[in-house]
Design a protein around this motif. Sequence first.
Motif, PDB file in Angstrom:
ATOM      1  N   SER A  10       0.891  -0.914   0.069  1.00 53.73           N
ATOM      2  CA  SER A  10      -0.107  -0.031  -0.022  1.00 53.73           C
ATOM      3  C   SER A  10       0.886   1.237  -0.079  1.00 53.73           C
ATOM      4  O   SER A  10       1.617   1.446   0.836  1.00 53.73           O
ATOM      5  N   GLY A 144      -9.393   4.436   6.495  1.00 53.34           N
ATOM      6  CA  GLY A 144      -8.913   5.969   6.594  1.00 53.34           C
ATOM      7  C   GLY A 144      -7.531   6.090   6.906  1.00 53.34           C
ATOM      8  O   GLY A 144      -7.154   6.912   6.730  1.00 53.34           O
ATOM      9  N   ASP A 173      -7.141  -5.985   3.732  1.00 48.15           N
ATOM     10  CA  ASP A 173      -6.494  -4.721   3.990  1.00 48.15           C
ATOM     11  C   ASP A 173      -6.669  -4.120   5.322  1.00 48.15           C
ATOM     12  O   ASP A 173      -7.761  -3.716   5.934  1.00 48.15           O
ATOM     13  N   SER A 196       2.100  -0.333   6.615  1.00 45.99           N
ATOM     14  CA  SER A 196       3.247   0.020   7.437  1.00 45.99           C
ATOM     15  C   SER A 196       4.314  -1.102   7.811  1.00 45.99           C
ATOM     16  O   SER A 196       5.170  -0.895   8.091  1.00 45.99           O
TER      17      SER A 196
HETATM   18  C1  DX5 Z   1      -6.305   1.906   5.127  1.00 43.47           C
HETATM   19  C2  DX5 Z   1      -6.129   1.508   3.664  1.00 43.47           C
HETATM   20  C3  DX5 Z   1      -4.968   0.696   3.906  1.00 43.47           C
HETATM   21  C4  DX5 Z   1      -3.808   1.192   4.376  1.00 43.47           C
HETATM   22  C5  DX5 Z   1      -3.284  -0.126   5.256  1.00 43.47           C
HETATM   23  O1  DX5 Z   1      -7.768   2.504   5.173  1.00 43.47           O
HETATM   24  O2  DX5 Z   1      -7.044   1.133   2.995  1.00 43.47           O
HETATM   25  O3  DX5 Z   1      -4.504   0.261   2.521  1.00 43.47           O
HETATM   26  O4  DX5 Z   1      -2.764   1.630   3.802  1.00 43.47           O
HETATM   27  O5  DX5 Z   1      -2.126   0.090   6.000  1.00 43.47           O
HETATM   28  P1  DX5 Z   1      -1.794  -0.818   7.199  1.00 43.47           P
HETATM   29  O6  DX5 Z   1      -1.167  -2.063   6.329  1.00 43.47           O
HETATM   30  O7  DX5 Z   1      -0.590  -0.231   7.761  1.00 43.47           O
HETATM   31  O8  DX5 Z   1      -2.885  -1.337   8.089  1.00 43.47           O
END
Ligand code: DX5
Length: 211
Positions: A10, A144, A173, A196
């Motif tokens: 992401s 978000g 996700d 992350s």
């Molecule tokens: C959150 C996003 C994700 C986000 C995930 O609303 O849709 O794609 O980047 O981040 P991590 O992997 O850090 O939870």
Amino acid sequence: MSKKIIVAPSLLAADFSKLREEIQEVESHGAEYLHLDVMDGNFVPNISFGAPVISSIRKHSNLVFDVHLMVENPDRFIKDIADAGADVITVHAEATKHLNRTIQLIKSYGKKVGVALNPSTPLDFIKYDLKDIDMVLIMTVNPGFGGQAFIEGMLQKIKDLRSIDPNIDIQVDGGINDKTSKLVKEAGANILVAGSYLFKGDYKQKIESLR
Ligand code: DX5
Ligand code: ZN
């Protein structure tokens, strides 16, 4: 479950001062998709980036561009996102009044269709549209923000969807790391978004640990 596992970094968690290098790094280390989170400050309480950024990076990558639209009334943006070079366009079932119409609109641009479900949205919401959907995105956090904790209750939702449809792509996700990735794969997910966790440390090792 023998569907191939796909890793989708992401971009939200990348260093925005060097997007091109960050993308080339994950691409050269075996990621298949690039997950692109578009946020409007309305459907979710945050703003990220939109079509102009996607079209600028498109020239520098052969990854599958997997655009996750966290926007109210996504129909307004679908043409621009398609023209910017998206391969898969995912909309939230909660964000459009006429989900089936939105699905048809995405298809009209020759793009793959993803539908995302917030943690509290039941699978029943998309039951009658499944045949027209290529990928279901089971949100494993409330959308978000990056860096939130995985919601364990979503494992049952993934299992339920996999038993309804053995072939559909199931993307997860939010809060995906080396531990939660095992759980979601066992439950039946096959496309893993990671922000992350992946963009910290050794990208190659992180991508491999998710498979
Ligand atoms: C959150 C996003 C994700 C986000 C995930 O609303 O849709 O794609 O980047 O981040 P991590 O992997 O850090 O939870
Ligand atoms: Zn996302």
